[in-house]
Structure formats: structure tokens, C-alpha cells
Scaffold this active site. Structure first.
Site, PDB file in Angstrom:
ATOM      1  N   ARG A  97      91.275 -10.700 -19.357  1.00 30.37           N
ATOM      2  CA  ARG A  97      90.510 -10.898 -20.827  1.00 30.37           C
ATOM      3  C   ARG A  97      90.053  -9.407 -21.212  1.00 30.37           C
ATOM      4  O   ARG A  97      89.039  -9.314 -21.878  1.00 30.37           O
ATOM      5  CB  ARG A  97      89.356 -11.568 -20.055  1.00 30.37           C
ATOM      6  CG  ARG A  97      88.434 -10.842 -19.074  1.00 30.37           C
ATOM      7  CD  ARG A  97      87.099 -11.575 -19.003  1.00 30.37           C
ATOM      8  NE  ARG A  97      86.423 -10.980 -17.672  1.00 30.37           N
ATOM      9  CZ  ARG A  97      85.169 -11.183 -17.453  1.00 30.37           C
ATOM     10  NH1 ARG A  97      84.295 -11.924 -18.299  1.00 30.37           N
ATOM     11  NH2 ARG A  97      84.695 -10.721 -16.213  1.00 30.37           N
ATOM     12  N   LYS A 117      86.565  -5.835 -23.417  1.00 32.54           N
ATOM     13  CA  LYS A 117      86.635  -6.720 -22.373  1.00 32.54           C
ATOM     14  C   LYS A 117      85.892  -8.085 -23.010  1.00 32.54           C
ATOM     15  O   LYS A 117      84.885  -7.922 -23.277  1.00 32.54           O
ATOM     16  CB  LYS A 117      85.457  -6.260 -21.246  1.00 32.54           C
ATOM     17  CG  LYS A 117      85.630  -6.806 -19.938  1.00 32.54           C
ATOM     18  CD  LYS A 117      84.844  -6.028 -18.783  1.00 32.54           C
ATOM     19  CE  LYS A 117      84.811  -6.933 -17.561  1.00 32.54           C
ATOM     20  NZ  LYS A 117      84.159  -6.104 -16.471  1.00 32.54           N
ATOM     21  N   ASP A 129      89.651 -18.252 -19.492  1.00 32.87           N
ATOM     22  CA  ASP A 129      89.716 -18.338 -21.161  1.00 32.87           C
ATOM     23  C   ASP A 129      89.762 -16.852 -22.004  1.00 32.87           C
ATOM     24  O   ASP A 129      89.711 -17.108 -22.983  1.00 32.87           O
ATOM     25  CB  ASP A 129      88.400 -19.149 -21.583  1.00 32.87           C
ATOM     26  CG  ASP A 129      87.167 -18.234 -21.175  1.00 32.87           C
ATOM     27  OD1 ASP A 129      87.305 -17.201 -20.451  1.00 32.87           O
ATOM     28  OD2 ASP A 129      86.082 -18.995 -21.516  1.00 32.87           O
ATOM     29  N   GLY A 130      89.660 -15.890 -21.070  1.00 31.25           N
ATOM     30  CA  GLY A 130      89.893 -14.683 -21.767  1.00 31.25           C
ATOM     31  C   GLY A 130      88.406 -14.069 -22.428  1.00 31.25           C
ATOM     32  O   GLY A 130      88.589 -13.111 -22.870  1.00 31.25           O
ATOM     33  N   ARG A 180      84.660  -0.834 -23.642  1.00 25.03           N
ATOM     34  CA  ARG A 180      84.399  -0.069 -22.208  1.00 25.03           C
ATOM     35  C   ARG A 180      85.506   1.194 -22.313  1.00 25.03           C
ATOM     36  O   ARG A 180      86.414   1.240 -22.848  1.00 25.03           O
ATOM     37  CB  ARG A 180      85.099  -0.833 -21.000  1.00 25.03           C
ATOM     38  CG  ARG A 180      84.828   0.169 -19.916  1.00 25.03           C
ATOM     39  CD  ARG A 180      84.967  -1.028 -18.378  1.00 25.03           C
ATOM     40  NE  ARG A 180      86.239  -1.675 -18.211  1.00 25.03           N
ATOM     41  CZ  ARG A 180      86.426  -2.489 -17.314  1.00 25.03           C
ATOM     42  NH1 ARG A 180      85.305  -2.758 -16.517  1.00 25.03           N
ATOM     43  NH2 ARG A 180      87.586  -3.190 -16.938  1.00 25.03           N
ATOM     44  N   ARG A 187      94.037   1.703 -11.331  1.00 18.92           N
ATOM     45  CA  ARG A 187      93.578   0.883  -9.958  1.00 18.92           C
ATOM     46  C   ARG A 187      94.292   1.077  -8.864  1.00 18.92           C
ATOM     47  O   ARG A 187      95.483   0.950  -8.871  1.00 18.92           O
ATOM     48  CB  ARG A 187      93.215  -0.796 -10.323  1.00 18.92           C
ATOM     49  CG  ARG A 187      92.362  -0.854 -11.619  1.00 18.92           C
ATOM     50  CD  ARG A 187      92.690  -2.067 -12.074  1.00 18.92           C
ATOM     51  NE  ARG A 187      92.007  -2.241 -13.517  1.00 18.92           N
ATOM     52  CZ  ARG A 187      90.936  -2.902 -13.673  1.00 18.92           C
ATOM     53  NH1 ARG A 187      90.139  -3.207 -12.663  1.00 18.92           N
ATOM     54  NH2 ARG A 187      90.564  -3.078 -15.024  1.00 18.92           N
ATOM     55  N   ASP A 258      91.491  -4.066  -6.983  1.00 17.11           N
ATOM     56  CA  ASP A 258      91.610  -4.120  -8.316  1.00 17.11           C
ATOM     57  C   ASP A 258      90.507  -3.514  -8.918  1.00 17.11           C
ATOM     58  O   ASP A 258      90.476  -2.922 -10.256  1.00 17.11           O
ATOM     59  CB  ASP A 258      91.906  -5.479  -8.902  1.00 17.11           C
ATOM     60  CG  ASP A 258      91.083  -6.304  -8.607  1.00 17.11           C
ATOM     61  OD1 ASP A 258      91.028  -6.540  -7.483  1.00 17.11           O
ATOM     62  OD2 ASP A 258      90.374  -6.772  -9.427  1.00 17.11           O
ATOM     63  N   ASP A 268      84.223  -2.122 -13.045  1.00 15.07           N
ATOM     64  CA  ASP A 268      84.043  -3.346 -12.678  1.00 15.07           C
ATOM     65  C   ASP A 268      82.785  -3.967 -12.319  1.00 15.07           C
ATOM     66  O   ASP A 268      82.477  -4.462 -11.000  1.00 15.07           O
ATOM     67  CB  ASP A 268      85.271  -4.057 -12.028  1.00 15.07           C
ATOM     68  CG  ASP A 268      86.321  -4.516 -13.234  1.00 15.07           C
ATOM     69  OD1 ASP A 268      86.167  -4.175 -14.286  1.00 15.07           O
ATOM     70  OD2 ASP A 268      87.319  -5.127 -12.768  1.00 15.07           O
TER      71      ASP A 268
HETATM   72  P1  AMP Z   1      87.062  -9.088 -12.020  1.00 15.65           P
HETATM   73  O1  AMP Z   1      86.226  -9.998 -11.093  1.00 15.65           O
HETATM   74  O2  AMP Z   1      86.170  -8.919 -13.296  1.00 15.65           O
HETATM   75  O3  AMP Z   1      87.617  -7.749 -11.351  1.00 15.65           O
HETATM   76  O4  AMP Z   1      88.270 -10.117 -12.261  1.00 15.65           O
HETATM   77  C1  AMP Z   1      89.310 -10.413 -11.460  1.00 15.65           C
HETATM   78  C2  AMP Z   1      90.517 -10.918 -12.307  1.00 15.65           C
HETATM   79  O5  AMP Z   1      90.202 -12.124 -13.036  1.00 15.65           O
HETATM   80  C3  AMP Z   1      91.248  -9.914 -13.245  1.00 15.65           C
HETATM   81  O6  AMP Z   1      92.513 -10.171 -13.349  1.00 15.65           O
HETATM   82  C4  AMP Z   1      90.366 -10.459 -14.753  1.00 15.65           C
HETATM   83  O7  AMP Z   1      91.045 -10.070 -15.729  1.00 15.65           O
HETATM   84  C5  AMP Z   1      90.395 -12.101 -14.213  1.00 15.65           C
HETATM   85  N1  AMP Z   1      89.556 -12.747 -15.274  1.00 15.65           N
HETATM   86  C6  AMP Z   1      88.182 -12.793 -15.268  1.00 15.65           C
HETATM   87  N2  AMP Z   1      87.548 -13.431 -15.780  1.00 15.65           N
HETATM   88  C7  AMP Z   1      88.387 -14.113 -16.575  1.00 15.65           C
HETATM   89  C8  AMP Z   1      88.369 -14.789 -17.706  1.00 15.65           C
HETATM   90  N3  AMP Z   1      87.354 -15.591 -18.251  1.00 15.65           N
HETATM   91  N4  AMP Z   1      89.642 -15.119 -18.348  1.00 15.65           N
HETATM   92  C9  AMP Z   1      90.680 -14.636 -17.921  1.00 15.65           C
HETATM   93  N5  AMP Z   1      90.883 -13.899 -16.695  1.00 15.65           N
HETATM   94  C10 AMP Z   1      89.699 -13.407 -16.260  1.00 15.65           C
HETATM   95 MG    MG Z   2      88.364  -6.331 -11.625  1.00 12.44          MG
END
Ligand code: AMP
Ligand code: MG
Length: 493
Positions: A97, A117, A129-130, A180, A187, A258, A268
Site C-alpha cells: 500500500r 503510504k 485494499d492498499g 513518508r 530493509r 521487513d 513502520d
Molecule cells: P506492516 O505491518 O505495515 O509492516 O505491513 C506488512 C505488510 O502488509 C507489508 O507488505 C504491507 O505493504 C502490507 N499491508 C499492510 N496493510 C495493507 C493494506 N491495507 N493493503 C495492502 N497491503 C497492506
Molecule cells: Mg512493514
């Protein structure tokens, strides 16, 4: 400017070096436009440092750019590919996203990623949903800017726009996009991905890129093994970073591989929070039921993550695998001591101690032990000592504390530096304010529910100078009212 649609020069100065990496490292992807973008947070000092035109950005033009509705000149939007261990399990991830617009070259010649983001779906979105909701994006804005002000390496936040579109979570929430700014988004998981999905040559290109971007002096004074140097340098920066987290009582919450950078910046901000009462087993994240990412585990998890980085780098470190493993293990073994030395030095400073004495460690640990036993507030105990008001510390009145206090005063008396110098050191090492959970929640609630951003703005201004000890900070230093339930943060993606 030749493009007629860009009537005002915003000051963008993009380069797109990431797009020159092997194709498997990213996918070109434009942000998905949103309905009614409106800027709800904007970081003037950061925009200035980036060489951007403040007035132009605060207009509709700025909102359009921060929303992904308009691609700034020179940008080449892409989603980065990466993998990662999430709570110990290896997964293919990537920017699901987030979209990198490009790298802004600042007037000082610094290269920083500009990333949106919550800017829509990408090939890495999996079921997501991005998009992002307003609460978590403002939360990242507040916490990242507070970390920066505390002197902790971190990604930063340039702006948040409300999208005018709801996002569906447990219920419908107003959507938002965070801009951001990071010295890069490389990473540990980026290397895990390259190791798994690419050739050794792909991995080498990525490592060379990282060295050039973050460790340009890595070749100097070594036997020429620049990839081992890369590992050693990341270990050093992470040891310093994690010590800084521990010293201010910060709990990241989701230290997946990550979410650990090669630059040494914190990244993050999901379910993170600052500890109030000192308790090493503090966990905030609702999804961390095992306490994997508890406060006291953070240094161990950092070392574990760095071991994953080392594994990914093995083919570059030495062509003989056994030799590569030995070199990597030696490098990894240095983490604990590097971390501990940073932590100890930081703790000495928090107590106004300039030079090392062997008993310092015992003095520090005895204070922390009392704080834990009596449930003392972490930040405010050091604040009270800094203000020379031990009577306001929750520990005061116990014979244990009185005797500790005498020992500490004797310790300070044994150094050449004056009491004033000692107090100054303490003031610059112990924040008067941190983003207390109840204050952050209060700001988010006003923003989310009433569209009132003044609560957040006041909080941000108090957090911008955490070592000021100004009168208006006093009310923000207050501990949260007694709550029957422990504070929990939610990923809120
Ligand atoms: P995070 O928990 O922010 O480190 O995200 C972990 C993974 O989930 C990453 O690959 C993010 O891009 C993906 N991600 C988190 N929220 C969404 C979302 N609403 N739509 C698509 N991908 C997501
Ligand atoms: Mg992350």
C-alpha cells in the site's frame, strides 16, 4: 518548467536510482487517485529542509501530490519488492500500500525517499485494499516526529492527507495517506527477498547500492571484504538505535525483519508505544500475544533479525560457505557488546555521570530494580532526578531509595565536573515529555471524530522540543489516569 500543468515550482528534485536496480526488486506502479484530498498535517521545517516550496505545497496542488492524484515532475512511482519474517515466519511481502515517488535530492545534497503510504493497491497487496485509515497515519506522523525530536534515527513524516474516501476495517473509517521521508526503504527483508528470488549477481547489485547509499566509506581500512563491512556497519547502527529505544522506553511492537532498515532508522510505526510504568515485559501490540516483541526482548530480536541479514549476505561474504558463516558469526557476536555499551553510556548520561566507574552498572540496575518493584513511571523518574526533585519520584520515601540516592550523590561528588554540568547532561539525556499513549489517543480521537486537529498540533509542538523542560510541557508529563485494562495498540492497517 515545460509541463504546463505544473504552474508553480514546488522544488522537486527527483532522482530515481532505485528504478535502476534489477527488475525483480520493484514494480512500476502509479498511485490510485482519491476523491477529495485535504491536507490535515504538514511538516513545515521538514519541507524546508527538503528544499520544497511551503506555500505551494499547502495549496490544492500540494494536496493533489500528497494524495497521489498528481505525479510530481521527475518522479517515477514504484512499489518495492521485499520479503520478511513476521513473528518468526518467512513471508513474501513488498509495498502492498506504499508507493515510492522517487528520491528527493535536498539542497544539502542528501538523498531521501519520498513515499506515499496508503496510496492504493500494488502487485504486492495480497488481500489488502492498499489503503490506510486516518488514525494510524496520524499516529505514525506524531510518533516519528517525536522520535526525531528525541534524537533517535527515524523515518519522518512530511504530510498526511485525508482522502475523502472511507476505508473498511472493523468498521468504516476515514481514509488517509501519509507522505513518508526516509534515507531509504532498504530493509533486512529486501535482502532476504533478493537472496531468495534473485541471482547472486542481483544480490551483489543490491548490496553495492546499499553500500553506496549508506556506507560510502565502507571500503576504507578493510581487507576489501565490503560485504562483510556492510554487515558490520548495519550491526553497529542497529546496536546504537536499539539502545536509544531502550533508553527512552520505546516499544516498537512489530520488529519483523521487513521493519528493520539497513540505514539504521526506525521504520513502520504500527502498534508501537512508549512505556509508562517501568516493566521490562511491557507489550502493547494486541497481536503480540506471546510477548515476542516485548520491551526487554528488543535487543535479542534485533540480533535475531541481523542474523537473517547475515544469512542473506552469505554468498557475498565468502565463496566458501563455511568461511562465510564463520565471518558472519564473528560479526554478529559483536552486537551484544556494542548494544550494551551504548545502553550503559546512555544510562550514565541519564544519571549525570561523565566517566566510567565499575560500580555504575550496579547503581543503574538498582534504580531500575526499584522502579520495577514500585511500578514507577520510567520517564518521570528520570525527569524528577533531573529536576532535582526526588520527592516527586514515586520511589521517594522508601529507605531503599534514600540509600540509593545517597550513593548516587556520592558518585556525582567523585567526578570533576560540577553539579551544573551534571544537571545539563541529565537535561539533554532525559526527555521532559514523551508521546504518552493517552495524549496520542486524545489527539487522534479529536482528529478522527470531530475533525479537530488542534489537539494534535498542540501535542506536536510540545513534543518538538522534548528536552526543553518548558512550563507548557508540564501537563503533558502527567501519567495517564488509572486504567483497569492495560494499554493496547492495534495494527489498524
Ligand atoms: P506492516 O505491518 O505495515 O509492516 O505491513 C506488512 C505488510 O502488509 C507489508 O507488505 C504491507 O505493504 C502490507 N499491508 C499492510 N496493510 C495493507 C493494506 N491495507 N493493503 C495492502 N497491503 C497492506
Ligand atoms: Mg512493514
Amino acid at each position: 518548467m515545460t509541463d504546463q500543468t505544473h504552474t508553480i515550482d514546488i522544488g522537486w528534485n527527483f532522482d530515481n536510482s532505485y528504478s535502476e536496480l534489477p527488475d525483480l526488486m520493484y514494480t512500476k506502479q502509479d498511485p490510485a487517485p482519491v476523491r477529495a484530498p485535504q491536507i490535515i498535517a504538514f511538516n513545515v521545517p521538514l519541507a524546508e529542509a527538503l528544499g520544497l516550496n511551503i506555500e505551494a505545497l499547502q495549496s490544492d496542488e500540494g494536496a493533489a501530490v500528497f494524495a497521489g492524484n498528481e505525479i510530481p515532475p521527475g518522479a517515477l512511482p514504484l512499489a518495492q519488492a521485499y520479503a520478511g519474517h513476521q513473528f518468526g515466519h518467512f513471508t513474501m511481502l513488498g509495498d502492498g500500500r506504499a508507493i515510492l515517488l522517487g528520491e528527493q535530492i535536498t539542497p544539502q545534497g542528501k538523498r531521501v525517499d519520498i513515499q506515499l503510504k496508503g496510496a492504493g493497491r500494488t502487485p504486492y497487496s495480497r488481500g489488502g485494499d492498499g489503503r490506510a485509515a486516518i488514525g494510524p497515519m496520524l499516529r505514525e506522523y506524531i510518533i516519528s516526529e517525536s522520535m526525531h525530536a528525541l534524537g533517535i534515527p527515524t523515518t519522518r513524516s512530511l504530510a498526511v492527507v485525508a482522502t475523502g474516501q472511507p476505508v473498511t476495517r472493523e468498521r468504516d473509517l476515514p481514509g488517509a495517506i501519509l507522505t513518508r521521508v526516509a534515507s531509504s526503504h532498504l530493509r533486512v527483508g529486501t535482502f532476504q527477498y533478493a537472496r531468495g528470488a534473485g541471482t547472486t549477481e542481483d544480490l551483489r547489485i543490491l548490496a553495492d547500492y546499499t553500500l553506496q547509499r549508506h556506507y560510502p566509506d565502507a571500503d576504507r581500512g578493510t581487507d576489501g571484504n565490503r560485504y562483510l563491512v556492510l554487515l558490520q556497519e548495519v550491526i553497529k547502527r542497529q546496536a546504537d538505535l536499539i539502545a536509544k529505544w531502550q533508553l527512552v522506553g520505546f516499544v516498537h511492537g512489530v520488529m519483523n525483519t521487513d521493519n528493520m532498515t539497513l540505514s539504521g532508522e526506525s521504520i513502520d510505526y504500527g502498534p508501537c508505544a512508549f512505556m509508562d510504568t517501568f516493566n521490562p515485559s511491557t507489550v502493547f501490540s494486541s497481536i503480540d500475544s506471546q510477548g515476542r516483541y516485548a520491551y526487554s526482548n528488543q535487543p535479542y530480536i534485533a540480533a535475531w533479525n541481523l542474523a537473517r541479514l547475515a544469512e542473506a549476505l552469505l554468498p557475498l561474504i565468502h565463496e566458501d560457505e563455511d568461511e562465510a558463516i564463520k565471518l558472519a558469526e564473528d560479526a554478529l557476536a559483536s552486537f551484544t557488546e556494542l548494544y550494551y555499551n551504548h545502553w550503559l553510556a546512555g544510562m550514565r548520561a541519564k544519571l549525570g555521570i561523565f566517566h566510567e566507574e565499575e560500580q555504575d552498572e550496579a547503581l543503574i540496575k538498582s534504580l531500575l530494580g526499584m522502579m520495577q518493584k514500585h511500578g514507577a513511571d520510567y520517564t518521570n523518574t528520570f525527569r524528577a532526578l533531573t529536576l532535582n526533585q526526588p520527592e516527586i519520584a514515586a520511589l521517594s520515601g522508601t529507605t531503599e531509595f534514600d540509600s540509593w540516592y545517597t550513593q548516587w550523590q556520592e558518585r556525582l561528588g567523585r567526578q570533576e565536573e560540577s553539579e551544573t554540568e551534571s544537571r545539563e547532561l541529565m537535561r539533554s539525556s532525559n526527555p521532559a515529555v514523551i508521546p504518552r499513549n493517552h495524549r496520542v489517543e486524545e489527539a487522534l480521537e479529536a482528529a478522527e471524530q470531530q475533525g479537530d486537529f488542534s489537539v494534535m498540533e498542540r501535542l506536536l509542538s510540545v513534543l518538538a522540543n522534548p528536552y526543553a523542560y518548558s512550563p507548557e510541557q508540564e501537563e503533558y508529563a502527567a501519567v495517564p489516569p488509572e486504567s483497569p485494562r492495560p494499554y493496547r495498540t492495534y495494527c489498524g492497517t
